[in-house]
Design an enzyme around this catalytic site. Sequence first.
Site, PDB file in Angstrom:
ATOM      1  CB  THR A 263      -3.698 -30.447  15.345  1.00 31.49           C
ATOM      2  OG1 THR A 263      -3.836 -30.905  14.005  1.00 31.49           O
ATOM      3  CG2 THR A 263      -3.697 -28.949  15.356  1.00 31.49           C
TER       4      THR A 263
ATOM      5  N   GLY B  47      -7.662 -31.744  16.946  1.00 35.51           N
ATOM      6  CA  GLY B  47      -8.765 -32.700  16.795  1.00 35.51           C
ATOM      7  C   GLY B  47      -9.340 -32.783  15.399  1.00 35.51           C
TER       8      GLY B  47
HETATM    9  N1  GLY Z   1      -4.652 -30.942   9.792  1.00 35.35           N
HETATM   10  C1  GLY Z   1      -5.667 -30.476  10.628  1.00 35.35           C
HETATM   11  C2  GLY Z   1      -6.221 -29.172  10.206  1.00 35.35           C
HETATM   12  O1  GLY Z   1      -5.547 -28.402   9.566  1.00 35.35           O
HETATM   13  O2  GLY Z   1      -7.341 -28.867  10.491  1.00 35.35           O
END
Ligand code: GLY
Length: 556
Positions: free
Chosen positions: A363, A454
């Site tokens: 992310t 993370g």
């Molecule tokens: N894919 C990571 C989140 O949305 O927390």
Amino acid sequence: MLIRLFLLLCLAVAPLHAAQPPASAMASAHPLATEAGFEILDQGGNAFDAAVAVSAALAVVEPYSSGLGGGGFWLLHDADASRDVMIDGRERAPLAAHRDMYLDPRGEAIPRASMDGALAAGIPGVPAALDHLAREYGRLPLSASLAPAIRLAREGFAVTPHYRRMAAFRLEAFDKDPEAARLFLRDGQPPELGHLVRQPELAWVLERMAGEGADGFYRGAVAERLVAGVRKAGGIWTDKDLAEYQVVEREPVRGQYRGFEIISAAPPSSGGIALVTMLNILAGFDLAALDEAGRAHLIVEAMRRAYRDRAEYLGDPDFVAIPTERLLHPFYADGLRASIRMDKATPSASLPGAQPVKQGDDTTHFSILDADGNAVSATLSINYPFGAAFVPPGTGVLLNDEMDDFSIKPGVPNAYGLVGAEANAIAPGRRMLSSMTPTFIRSDDQLMILGSPGGSRIITMVLLGALEAVDGKPPLAWVARPRVHHQYLPDVVYHEPGAFDGPARAALEARGHALLEQPTWGNMQAVLWDKARNAVDAASDPRVEGMGAVRAFPAP
Ligand code: GLY
């Protein structure tokens, strides 16, 4: 006369608060994205235009972290309107999605079906969010704010060590899609350092958006190629999925901690609620009076309790009723705090059961402050590194694998014998639960802007950064602080090398905590506007390759 004297005295002793920052500041995970943001500020754009430019530039130069094929949350502070709002550009499940779509006939999860390839992709939200930001909050047209990203996509950017690490991690997934491998690998391997990654198809998509806004992505030629590519590869997207996608403006989650206002991500992110729950629990302790082990013990116990609730209650607020008011209430935290013993870790198994967190760990985050005091804290994702490692031919758009953030087997006892996560079951059009935690921390004297990638560890990173921030430390201390994470299950305290000294480690183990050292994680990006000192500061996590910078305003 007396009243006048009193007023003059008040003015003399009151701290002077700058109404506007002395410079703009920006921190993102890639120097080229930070530069793209400053370029747009220099052209007369505001923080929201810069957010469009940074989001789009990251989509090009950090293809492993976020992109047009993904989603995100943009937390905005509009200084003129004195208003905070969260733009929810989270992906949605396709309309043909169903609760058991990743289970085989025996009810077992099909390995990697929600992580690799076309079936793993939710309907992207980033393009709609960029259009919304530009139209509702920006000063510049998309044709201006997307220009740096279009240039980067056409001219290329150089492969870095981090790019190579991310690509190596997803080689197996790339094996399944020749188009993604053609664009992001060389001869099936991570490209050499400095290799220029050019993305002409992505530039074409960005140009369509520059001319037509969101319609350039969700309708017409781009949409046709996206749907055709997904369906040919076994996915279930339809034209209607794309044409119907809408961003949602949501009221952020708010809390208080030691005189600071916490403003953070609302559901469908779990980030804000879990962050405020942890801070509410910790507000009942004098952390500064404790030794290192005592402090870490309480922080871990707060994490354990907030993550249990996260698994139990949170999901898409447009589909499930979330007891937000109760979860955020200080009285509720009093109850959670009462179960914490100072001398002993609480076994997670002794708390009522819920399904543990599972979330992809790539992310990106950026933080922006402009000349007028507008601020953006944005966390964007395509979930695992390089998302689903799938690109519909002719688009250059790497799709997310955010469907994996749903609970794939709701209501079924998991490996721990626990049942839960109904709130985050797959349903057509539903947004999957996230941990992304873009945050502002505000007092009369300060505005702090922070967040990190993370996966499930995002929220605990933001907690640790926030504790440093309210202690008066500079942004570099927020982003560099050694990290510790507990997420209820597994019942383990993960920590970075150097997080504890020997005695603290022994004291935590004596209380019953299981400690597990892991390689460093996270990539926090932070900005501080200290209104009392009339100063701004920015910092990028030293663990990775980002750039935080402060820039004087261009000459008029
Ligand atoms: N894919 C990571 C989140 O949305 O927390």
